[in-house]
Design a protein around this motif. Sequence first.
Motif, PDB file in Angstrom:
ATOM      1  N   GLU A  10     -20.544 -14.289   7.863  1.00  0.00           N
ATOM      2  CA  GLU A  10     -21.716 -13.445   7.724  1.00  0.00           C
ATOM      3  C   GLU A  10     -22.922 -14.288   7.322  1.00  0.00           C
ATOM      4  O   GLU A  10     -22.829 -15.175   6.504  1.00  0.00           O
ATOM      5  N   GLY A  11     -24.011 -13.992   7.935  1.00  0.00           N
ATOM      6  CA  GLY A  11     -25.240 -14.715   7.646  1.00  0.00           C
ATOM      7  C   GLY A  11     -26.214 -14.437   8.763  1.00  0.00           C
ATOM      8  O   GLY A  11     -25.837 -13.947   9.821  1.00  0.00           O
ATOM      9  N   GLY A  12     -27.443 -14.718   8.547  1.00  0.00           N
ATOM     10  CA  GLY A  12     -28.404 -14.398   9.593  1.00  0.00           C
ATOM     11  C   GLY A  12     -28.456 -12.914   9.810  1.00  0.00           C
ATOM     12  O   GLY A  12     -28.616 -12.136   8.885  1.00  0.00           O
ATOM     13  N   LYS A  13     -28.271 -12.486  11.043  1.00  0.00           N
ATOM     14  CA  LYS A  13     -28.378 -11.062  11.332  1.00  0.00           C
ATOM     15  C   LYS A  13     -27.052 -10.314  11.195  1.00  0.00           C
ATOM     16  O   LYS A  13     -27.035  -9.101  11.213  1.00  0.00           O
ATOM     17  N   GLU A  14     -25.907 -11.023  11.077  1.00  0.00           N
ATOM     18  CA  GLU A  14     -24.630 -10.344  10.875  1.00  0.00           C
ATOM     19  C   GLU A  14     -24.446 -10.028   9.401  1.00  0.00           C
ATOM     20  O   GLU A  14     -24.356 -10.925   8.579  1.00  0.00           O
TER      21      GLU A  14
END
Length: 83
Positions: A10-14
């Motif tokens: 998870e990171g950015g847009k997720e």
Amino acid sequence: MFWRRRRDLEGGKELGVWLLDDDGTVREELYVESHEYRGGDFDVYTASPDGEWTHLGSFETAAEGFDAALAHVEESDHPLEGP
């Protein structure tokens, strides 16, 4: 077979990623994705190992997106790993 949350992906847009694990083989991926950075909503979708994507819906808030993702997990008849 069980659903496992993958926080390391998870990171950015997720915002949320779950993997349907079948003894080390991923059978399905489930995502909650944010499009806030471009003025959009939160999308929930699945992906298969074959590259097929299924859009499960767009939601105004992250909480609604997570609720939809967890409803998909519950409807799948496969348990969520952990507490």
